[in-house]
Design an enzyme around this catalytic site. Structure first.
Site, mmCIF file in Angstrom:
data_model
loop_
_atom_site.group_PDB
_atom_site.id
_atom_site.type_symbol
_atom_site.label_atom_id
_atom_site.label_comp_id
_atom_site.label_asym_id
_atom_site.label_seq_id
_atom_site.Cartn_x
_atom_site.Cartn_y
_atom_site.Cartn_z
ATOM 1 N N ASP A 157 14.217 -69.836 -7.352
ATOM 2 C CA ASP A 157 14.681 -69.473 -6.013
ATOM 3 C C ASP A 157 15.922 -68.582 -6.118
ATOM 4 O OD1 ASP A 157 15.978 -69.633 -3.409
ATOM 5 O OD2 ASP A 157 14.826 -71.447 -3.027
ATOM 6 N N ASP B 68 6.984 -63.866 1.656
ATOM 7 C CA ASP B 68 5.872 -64.700 2.141
ATOM 8 C C ASP B 68 5.927 -64.761 3.664
ATOM 9 O OD1 ASP B 68 4.572 -65.952 -0.331
ATOM 10 O OD2 ASP B 68 6.698 -66.252 -0.705
ATOM 11 N N TYR C 148 1.051 -56.327 -2.912
ATOM 12 C CA TYR C 148 0.908 -56.932 -1.592
ATOM 13 C C TYR C 148 0.721 -55.857 -0.520
ATOM 14 C CZ TYR C 148 1.205 -60.467 1.945
ATOM 15 O OH TYR C 148 0.895 -61.305 2.979
HETATM 16 C C1 LIG Z 1 3.932 -62.164 -0.634
HETATM 17 S S1 LIG Z 1 4.667 -62.107 -2.204
HETATM 18 C C2 LIG Z 1 5.083 -60.390 -2.401
HETATM 19 C C3 LIG Z 1 5.307 -60.006 -3.826
HETATM 20 C C4 LIG Z 1 5.742 -58.562 -4.068
HETATM 21 N N1 LIG Z 1 7.083 -58.319 -3.559
HETATM 22 C C5 LIG Z 1 4.777 -57.577 -3.484
HETATM 23 O O1 LIG Z 1 5.154 -56.847 -2.565
HETATM 24 O O2 LIG Z 1 3.634 -57.516 -3.981
HETATM 25 C C6 LIG Z 1 6.262 -62.844 -1.913
HETATM 26 C C7 LIG Z 1 6.954 -63.293 -3.178
HETATM 27 O O3 LIG Z 1 8.250 -63.798 -2.879
HETATM 28 C C8 LIG Z 1 8.521 -64.879 -3.751
HETATM 29 N N2 LIG Z 1 9.569 -65.721 -3.136
HETATM 30 C C9 LIG Z 1 9.449 -66.503 -2.048
HETATM 31 N N3 LIG Z 1 10.583 -67.166 -1.811
HETATM 32 C C10 LIG Z 1 11.460 -66.790 -2.773
HETATM 33 C C11 LIG Z 1 12.796 -67.152 -3.078
HETATM 34 N N4 LIG Z 1 13.459 -68.061 -2.339
HETATM 35 N N5 LIG Z 1 13.396 -66.585 -4.140
HETATM 36 C C12 LIG Z 1 12.725 -65.667 -4.885
HETATM 37 N N6 LIG Z 1 11.458 -65.283 -4.651
HETATM 38 C C13 LIG Z 1 10.824 -65.850 -3.608
HETATM 39 C C14 LIG Z 1 7.173 -65.596 -3.878
HETATM 40 O O4 LIG Z 1 7.068 -66.393 -5.037
HETATM 41 C C15 LIG Z 1 6.197 -64.430 -3.878
HETATM 42 O O5 LIG Z 1 5.845 -64.009 -5.171
#
Ligand SMILES: C[S@@+](CC[C@H](N)C(=O)[O-])C[C@H]1O[C@@H](n2cnc3c(N)ncnc32)[C@H](O)[C@@H]1O
Length: 242
Positions: free
Chosen positions: A120, A142, A218
């Site tokens: 995180d 997300d 994404y």
């Molecule tokens: C929907 S994915 C998008 C991934 C990438 N940025 C893309 O555009 O393809 C969102 C990512 O944010 C990460 N994520 C969510 N909450 C987070 C946090 N608190 N700290 C770091 N990463 C986080 C998730 O594990 C996930 O891989």
């Protein structure tokens, strides 16, 4: 969701978990090796004492430090690291497959300017020195579209407070989303703070992805499924709170 009932597993246990699964498919022996041997060499560890500056984290002569939160498949992180060898990139991603993808690209490209955290981002934001980041990327966080899950959305007034402390005045915060309601709530959160201002002057400024911003996995998925994307850029003001 893990057995922690959705709470992040760190001292700020009231913090609601903003990410989904941490692990995907079984890793190959080579990927396991990258995790056990390369990751410790490039890892950032926010569990130790907070540093006064980030000089020790990157090579001498590093001109600026940028952070990508939730780098997913690491396409954008690695592109920025290759394109800007003078910049130190910190990538943060709790999903193990993403960390493995970043490690694979770091090794293949011999990249010395990337540091990783497979957790995180929020403890990292509390650990980083004040005014240490000149760019922060949050690309397609997300979406948590169901109403009862919206409290899990990462982009929030709390996150903006954490970011405001660690970003230098004039630093850029980039947010992409394919969910109109997410863009709306992000802009509302921005309206509630003097620490950031939205740079858009017209629709082209948020409808079109700038050239120095490569597409991510994404974003490609959103395109295939017919959703339009919002590319929002904010600047850290010099007038807000420290
Ligand atoms: C929907 S994915 C998008 C991934 C990438 N940025 C893309 O555009 O393809 C969102 C990512 O944010 C990460 N994520 C969510 N909450 C987070 C946090 N608190 N700290 C770091 N990463 C986080 C998730 O594990 C996930 O891989």
């Amino acid at each position: 969701m893990g057995s922690d009932g959705g709470k992040a597993s760190h001292p700020h246990s009231a913090e609601i978990r903003s990410f989904g699964r941490r692990r995907g498919r079984k890793l190959s022996a080579r990927q396991e090796m990258l995790l056990s041997e390369l990751l410790p060499k490039v890892a950032v560890d926010p569990s130790g004492p907070a540093p006064r500056d980030l000089d020790g984290l990157f090579a001498p002569g590093t001109s600026a430090v940028w952070l990508e939160i939730g780098f997913g498949g690491a396409e954008h992180l690695i592109w920025q690291a290759r394109t800007h060898p003078d910049v130190g990139l910190i990538g943060c991603e709790p999903f193990e497959d993403g960390v493995v993808k970043a490690l694979t690209a770091i090794e293949a490209g011999g990249l010395g300017n990337v540091r990783l955290l497979g957790e995180d981002v929020r403890p990292l934001l509390r650990w980083l020195p004040a005014r240490s980041l000149s760019k922060v990327f949050i690309l397609f966080p997300d979406p948590w579209p169901k109403k009862r899950h919206q409290k899990r959305r990462l982009f929030s007034p709390d996150l903006l407070r954490l970011l405001a402390r660690v970003m230098v005045p004039g630093a850029e915060l980039r947010l992409a989303t394919d969910i109109g309601d997410y863009a709306r709530t992000a802009l509302l959160a921005l309206q509630g703070t003097a620490d950031f201002r939205w740079t858009a002057e017209g629709p082209a400024d948020w409808r079109v992805r700038p050239a120095d911003w490569p597409g991510t996995r994404y974003e490609a998925k959103a395109g295939r499924e017919g959703r339009c994307c919002y590319f929002l850029r904010f600047l850290r003001t010099s007038s807000g709170n420290e």
